[in-house]
Design a protein around this motif. Structure first.
Motif, mmCIF file in Angstrom:
data_model
loop_
_atom_site.group_PDB
_atom_site.id
_atom_site.type_symbol
_atom_site.label_atom_id
_atom_site.label_comp_id
_atom_site.label_asym_id
_atom_site.label_seq_id
_atom_site.Cartn_x
_atom_site.Cartn_y
_atom_site.Cartn_z
ATOM 1 N N ARG A 119 0.795 -1.233 0.000
ATOM 2 C CA ARG A 119 0.000 0.000 0.000
ATOM 3 C C ARG A 119 0.827 1.283 0.000
ATOM 4 O O ARG A 119 0.261 2.364 -0.111
ATOM 5 C CB ARG A 119 -0.973 -0.015 1.191
ATOM 6 N N GLU A 120 2.134 1.190 0.155
ATOM 7 C CA GLU A 120 2.966 2.395 0.072
ATOM 8 C C GLU A 120 3.362 2.707 -1.368
ATOM 9 O O GLU A 120 3.877 3.791 -1.647
ATOM 10 C CB GLU A 120 4.221 2.219 0.936
ATOM 11 N N LEU A 121 3.169 1.734 -2.274
ATOM 12 C CA LEU A 121 3.588 1.946 -3.665
ATOM 13 C C LEU A 121 2.875 3.106 -4.369
ATOM 14 O O LEU A 121 3.503 3.828 -5.154
ATOM 15 C CB LEU A 121 3.384 0.659 -4.478
ATOM 16 N N PRO A 122 1.557 3.326 -4.161
ATOM 17 C CA PRO A 122 0.893 4.429 -4.885
ATOM 18 C C PRO A 122 1.547 5.784 -4.698
ATOM 19 O O PRO A 122 1.581 6.597 -5.625
ATOM 20 C CB PRO A 122 -0.528 4.393 -4.310
ATOM 21 N N SER A 123 2.077 6.049 -3.495
ATOM 22 C CA SER A 123 2.745 7.344 -3.266
ATOM 23 C C SER A 123 3.931 7.492 -4.204
ATOM 24 O O SER A 123 4.197 8.587 -4.729
ATOM 25 C CB SER A 123 3.201 7.444 -1.811
ATOM 26 N N LEU A 124 4.653 6.400 -4.436
ATOM 27 C CA LEU A 124 5.791 6.436 -5.353
ATOM 28 C C LEU A 124 5.323 6.589 -6.794
ATOM 29 O O LEU A 124 5.897 7.370 -7.567
ATOM 30 C CB LEU A 124 6.603 5.144 -5.204
ATOM 31 N N PHE A 125 4.260 5.862 -7.155
ATOM 32 C CA PHE A 125 3.761 5.916 -8.529
ATOM 33 C C PHE A 125 3.269 7.321 -8.892
ATOM 34 O O PHE A 125 3.446 7.784 -10.016
ATOM 35 C CB PHE A 125 2.610 4.921 -8.720
ATOM 36 N N VAL A 126 2.629 7.985 -7.924
ATOM 37 C CA VAL A 126 2.100 9.330 -8.192
ATOM 38 C C VAL A 126 3.230 10.327 -8.409
ATOM 39 O O VAL A 126 3.114 11.274 -9.198
ATOM 40 C CB VAL A 126 1.192 9.787 -7.030
ATOM 41 N N ALA A 127 4.356 10.105 -7.707
ATOM 42 C CA ALA A 127 5.443 11.078 -7.740
ATOM 43 C C ALA A 127 6.276 11.014 -9.020
ATOM 44 O O ALA A 127 6.994 11.963 -9.330
ATOM 45 C CB ALA A 127 6.356 10.866 -6.528
ATOM 46 N N ILE A 128 6.194 9.908 -9.770
ATOM 47 C CA ILE A 128 7.055 9.742 -10.952
ATOM 48 C C ILE A 128 6.304 10.206 -12.195
ATOM 49 O O ILE A 128 5.199 9.727 -12.460
ATOM 50 C CB ILE A 128 7.478 8.278 -11.121
ATOM 51 N N PRO A 129 6.875 11.110 -13.005
ATOM 52 C CA PRO A 129 6.208 11.529 -14.252
ATOM 53 C C PRO A 129 6.056 10.361 -15.227
ATOM 54 O O PRO A 129 6.836 9.397 -15.192
ATOM 55 C CB PRO A 129 7.175 12.588 -14.818
ATOM 56 N N VAL A 130 5.047 10.475 -16.100
ATOM 57 C CA VAL A 130 4.745 9.382 -17.032
ATOM 58 C C VAL A 130 5.932 9.079 -17.936
ATOM 59 O O VAL A 130 6.273 7.911 -18.153
ATOM 60 C CB VAL A 130 3.507 9.749 -17.876
ATOM 61 N N PHE A 131 6.587 10.139 -18.458
ATOM 62 C CA PHE A 131 7.673 9.865 -19.389
ATOM 63 C C PHE A 131 8.844 9.184 -18.701
ATOM 64 O O PHE A 131 9.556 8.376 -19.307
ATOM 65 C CB PHE A 131 8.133 11.161 -20.077
ATOM 66 N N TRP A 132 9.036 9.463 -17.395
ATOM 67 C CA TRP A 132 10.078 8.785 -16.638
ATOM 68 C C TRP A 132 9.755 7.302 -16.485
ATOM 69 O O TRP A 132 10.642 6.450 -16.571
ATOM 70 C CB TRP A 132 10.223 9.429 -15.254
ATOM 71 N N ILE A 133 8.495 6.984 -16.217
ATOM 72 C CA ILE A 133 8.094 5.578 -16.090
ATOM 73 C C ILE A 133 8.376 4.844 -17.401
ATOM 74 O O ILE A 133 8.907 3.724 -17.399
ATOM 75 C CB ILE A 133 6.596 5.484 -15.720
ATOM 76 N N GLY A 134 8.029 5.463 -18.525
ATOM 77 C CA GLY A 134 8.288 4.830 -19.818
ATOM 78 C C GLY A 134 9.765 4.575 -20.048
ATOM 79 O O GLY A 134 10.164 3.481 -20.469
ATOM 80 N N ILE A 135 10.594 5.563 -19.743
ATOM 81 C CA ILE A 135 12.039 5.399 -19.939
ATOM 82 C C ILE A 135 12.596 4.317 -19.005
ATOM 83 O O ILE A 135 13.415 3.481 -19.410
ATOM 84 C CB ILE A 135 12.749 6.753 -19.703
#
Length: 291
Positions: A119-135
């Motif tokens: 349940r702590e993962l969503p905080s990390l997911f929200v903080a990362i920009p979409v293009f960073w996740i793709g890269i």
């Protein structure tokens, strides 16, 4: 009927705001494209082109609005083809990407919400920009692990990383709201009563806790659907996919205002319809709302 009327009002407001803002942008796409001396067009001919595109005159807004109501979005300034044709070419790829992304986001949100140590993962997911996740996904799964090719591969292999890129930020707020709903419902007295009657933990979780936790998460899912549309623009650009996102990027570069206006109105229409469906589902999930 009241909700349908509100939806139409929202769509009209989205169209009007987009129309005004696009026409306030600096620069003139028609002049940029047709004032080139190599084309040899006279000022009178450029004026007729502007008139044909509906860019001038006090009646231009009404003409464009009536055209949208008839399904006529005008012509692309960049290519000269009907905007409807350009959208029809781009929409299937984006619909496939957004549909799969939303389904994966719901699945991830359920897994995270019902697994306490995740349940702590969503905080990390929200903080990362979409293009960073793709890269990051390209670096990890394509270059490091060689599991998914970035170039080549079949149609489904090419969808894996874009779908994950789109799903990860969308699943985060849904998982957060669902997890809070589970914690709140689990603390209610009726859960203690059901447990005292001998009901199993799994029965209580799915039969009583989940039913009370899902409606707020469903509202958040409808609201985050708009992020899918915005995220598809970035995702299709990062992965070089054709779709509405790539079409929007090209339209911004060439100041193709008819295409941009159609994309904004299309996105607003999808967003409004999804939230209208969500509102209609509430009475089915919560009998207290049927009255």
């Amino acid at each position: 009927m009241r909700r349908a009327g509100q939806a139409l009002l929202v769509l009209w407001a989205a169209f009007t705001a987009s129309y005004v803002l696009l026409h306030l942008l600096p620069g003139d796409a028609i002049l940029i494209k047709f004032q080139n001396p190599e084309l040899g067009l006279s000022p009178e001919q450029i004026a007729r082109i502007r008139e044909a595109y509906g860019s001038d005159g006090p009646a231009a807004y009404l003409h464009t609005l009536l055209g949208f109501l008839r399904g006529d979005f005008g012509y692309s300034i960049d290519t000269g083809t009907p905007v409807v044709e350009r959208l029809a070419e781009a929409l299937p790829e984006t619909a496939k990407l957004a549909g799969l992304g939303f389904a994966v986001a719901i699945g991830l949100a359920l897994v995270i919400a019902f697994t306490p140590w995740l349940r702590e993962l969503p905080s990390l997911f929200v903080a990362i920009p979409v293009f960073w996740i793709g890269i990051l996904l390209i670096q990890l799964f394509s270059f490091r692990l060689n599991l998914v090719p970035v170039i080549g591969g079949d149609e489904w292999q090419q969808l894996v990383l874009p779908v994950l890129t789109l799903a990860i930020p969308v699943c985060a707020p849904i998982a957060q709201v669902l997890a809070r709903g589970i914690e709140h419902a689990s603390a209610q007295p009726f859960v203690q009563v059901v447990a005292a009657k001998g009901a199993s933990r799994r029965w209580i979780l799915w039969r009583h806790v989940a039913r009370n936790a899902v409606p707020p998460a469903l509202t958040m899912a409808g609201l985050t659907f708009g992020e899918l549309i915005a995220g598809s623009v970035v995702t299709e650009t990062v992965f070089g996919r054709n779709g509405v996102g790539r079409l929007t990027e090209q339209a911004v570069s060439s100041q193709d205002t008819p295409v941009l206006l159609a994309v904004v109105v299309l996105a607003a229409t999808v967003f409004v319809l999804v939230n209208l469906v969500v509102d209609m589902l509430f009475p089915l999930l919560d009998p207290r709302l049927r009255s």
